[in-house]
Design a protein around this motif. Sequence first.
Motif, short mmCIF file in Angstrom:
data_model
loop_
_atom_site.label_atom_id
_atom_site.label_comp_id
_atom_site.label_asym_id
_atom_site.label_seq_id
_atom_site.Cartn_x
_atom_site.Cartn_y
_atom_site.Cartn_z
N VAL A 3 0.86 -1.18 0.00
CA VAL A 3 0.00 0.00 0.00
C VAL A 3 0.90 1.23 0.00
O VAL A 3 1.84 1.31 0.77
CB VAL A 3 -0.92 0.00 1.25
N PHE A 4 0.60 2.17 -0.87
CA PHE A 4 1.37 3.40 -0.95
C PHE A 4 0.64 4.51 -0.21
O PHE A 4 -0.57 4.63 -0.29
CB PHE A 4 1.60 3.82 -2.41
N SER A 5 1.40 5.34 0.51
CA SER A 5 0.82 6.46 1.23
C SER A 5 0.45 7.57 0.24
O SER A 5 0.90 7.58 -0.91
CB SER A 5 1.81 6.99 2.26
N VAL A 6 -0.34 8.52 0.71
CA VAL A 6 -0.73 9.65 -0.14
C VAL A 6 0.50 10.43 -0.62
O VAL A 6 0.62 10.72 -1.81
CB VAL A 6 -1.76 10.56 0.58
N PRO A 7 1.46 10.77 0.27
CA PRO A 7 2.65 11.48 -0.24
C PRO A 7 3.42 10.66 -1.28
O PRO A 7 3.93 11.22 -2.25
CB PRO A 7 3.49 11.70 1.02
N GLU A 8 3.47 9.34 -1.10
CA GLU A 8 4.15 8.50 -2.09
C GLU A 8 3.42 8.54 -3.43
O GLU A 8 4.03 8.59 -4.48
CB GLU A 8 4.24 7.06 -1.60
N ARG A 9 2.10 8.52 -3.38
CA ARG A 9 1.33 8.57 -4.62
C ARG A 9 1.50 9.92 -5.33
O ARG A 9 1.67 9.97 -6.54
CB ARG A 9 -0.15 8.33 -4.33
N ILE A 10 1.45 10.99 -4.56
CA ILE A 10 1.63 12.32 -5.16
C ILE A 10 3.05 12.45 -5.70
O ILE A 10 3.26 12.96 -6.80
CB ILE A 10 1.32 13.44 -4.14
N GLY A 11 4.02 11.98 -4.94
CA GLY A 11 5.41 12.01 -5.41
C GLY A 11 5.62 11.17 -6.65
O GLY A 11 6.34 11.56 -7.57
N GLY A 12 4.99 10.01 -6.70
CA GLY A 12 5.07 9.17 -7.89
C GLY A 12 4.47 9.87 -9.10
O GLY A 12 5.01 9.81 -10.21
N PHE A 13 3.36 10.56 -8.88
CA PHE A 13 2.76 11.36 -9.94
C PHE A 13 3.74 12.45 -10.39
O PHE A 13 3.89 12.71 -11.58
CB PHE A 13 1.44 11.98 -9.47
N GLY A 14 4.43 13.04 -9.42
CA GLY A 14 5.43 14.08 -9.74
C GLY A 14 6.56 13.54 -10.59
O GLY A 14 7.06 14.22 -11.49
N VAL A 15 6.98 12.30 -10.32
CA VAL A 15 8.03 11.68 -11.14
C VAL A 15 7.53 11.51 -12.58
O VAL A 15 8.27 11.79 -13.54
CB VAL A 15 8.46 10.32 -10.53
N PRO A 98 5.91 0.28 6.90
CA PRO A 98 4.91 0.67 5.90
C PRO A 98 4.07 1.83 6.42
O PRO A 98 3.99 2.06 7.63
CB PRO A 98 4.04 -0.58 5.76
N PRO A 99 3.45 2.57 5.52
CA PRO A 99 2.66 3.72 5.96
C PRO A 99 1.45 3.27 6.77
O PRO A 99 0.87 2.22 6.54
CB PRO A 99 2.22 4.37 4.66
N LYS A 100 1.11 4.09 7.75
CA LYS A 100 -0.09 3.84 8.55
C LYS A 100 -1.24 4.61 7.93
O LYS A 100 -1.06 5.71 7.41
CB LYS A 100 0.12 4.33 9.99
N PRO A 101 -2.44 4.06 7.97
CA PRO A 101 -3.59 4.79 7.41
C PRO A 101 -3.82 6.09 8.19
O PRO A 101 -3.57 6.16 9.39
CB PRO A 101 -4.76 3.83 7.60
N PHE A 102 -4.29 7.09 7.47
CA PHE A 102 -4.65 8.34 8.12
C PHE A 102 -5.85 8.12 9.02
O PHE A 102 -6.77 7.38 8.67
CB PHE A 102 -5.01 9.40 7.08
N SER A 103 -5.87 8.80 10.13
CA SER A 103 -7.05 8.79 10.99
C SER A 103 -8.13 9.65 10.32
O SER A 103 -7.82 10.44 9.42
CB SER A 103 -6.70 9.39 12.35
N PRO A 104 -9.38 9.52 10.74
CA PRO A 104 -10.41 10.41 10.16
C PRO A 104 -10.06 11.89 10.32
O PRO A 104 -10.27 12.67 9.40
CB PRO A 104 -11.66 10.04 10.95
N ALA A 105 -9.50 12.26 11.46
CA ALA A 105 -9.11 13.66 11.66
C ALA A 105 -7.97 14.03 10.71
O ALA A 105 -7.95 15.14 10.15
CB ALA A 105 -8.68 13.90 13.11
N GLY A 106 -7.03 13.13 10.51
CA GLY A 106 -5.94 13.37 9.57
C GLY A 106 -6.43 13.52 8.15
O GLY A 106 -5.94 14.36 7.39
N ARG A 107 -7.42 12.72 7.78
CA ARG A 107 -8.01 12.84 6.45
C ARG A 107 -8.70 14.18 6.29
O ARG A 107 -8.60 14.82 5.23
CB ARG A 107 -9.02 11.72 6.22
N ARG A 108 -9.42 14.61 7.32
CA ARG A 108 -10.08 15.92 7.26
C ARG A 108 -9.06 17.04 7.11
O ARG A 108 -9.23 17.93 6.27
CB ARG A 108 -10.92 16.15 8.52
N ARG A 109 -8.01 17.00 7.92
CA ARG A 109 -6.97 18.03 7.82
C ARG A 109 -6.32 18.03 6.44
O ARG A 109 -6.09 19.10 5.85
CB ARG A 109 -5.89 17.82 8.89
N THR A 110 -6.04 16.86 5.92
CA THR A 110 -5.44 16.76 4.59
C THR A 110 -6.39 17.28 3.53
O THR A 110 -5.97 17.98 2.60
CB THR A 110 -5.04 15.30 4.30
N GLY A 111 -7.66 16.97 3.65
CA GLY A 111 -8.66 17.49 2.71
C GLY A 111 -8.74 19.00 2.75
O GLY A 111 -8.79 19.66 1.70
#
Length: 134
Positions: A3-15, A98-111
């Motif tokens: 499973v890839f974390s959100v920063p890894e996915r965004i970084g992969g997109f950047g590559v 491995p990356p840990k899933p974001f908590s609901p609060a973490g998802r809200r902050r990221t959103g």
Amino acid sequence: MRVFSVPERIGGFGVLVAGAAALWPAFTTRTGVGVPCMLRTLTGVPCPGCGLTTAAVALVRGDLGAAFQANPVIFGLAALAVAVGPLVALRATGVLAPPKPFSPAGRRRTGWLAGLLAAASWAFQLHRLGVSWA
């Protein structure tokens, strides 16, 4: 499956964006084909991502000023693209957990952060392109 974390996915997109930015000028010069922003084409109003292709090409060429003028968001995407390689390698070798899933609060902050970034980028594009609502 890993499973890839959100920063890894965004970084992969950047590559991928960096690779495309390196090839894009040759492709457009040879074919004359371009990809316009659909929102701007249809309404005259730029989207928050307007200028990212231009910014990516300028950044790959080393023209930091032109990259900033086109869309400063490219610098965050580039930073993630640079960081994601070592991060994925360290996680693949087991050095980092491995990356840990974001908590609901973490998802809200990221959103909220993503929404604020998009709003700031849109305001920048509206100002840059001289779009007014009057």
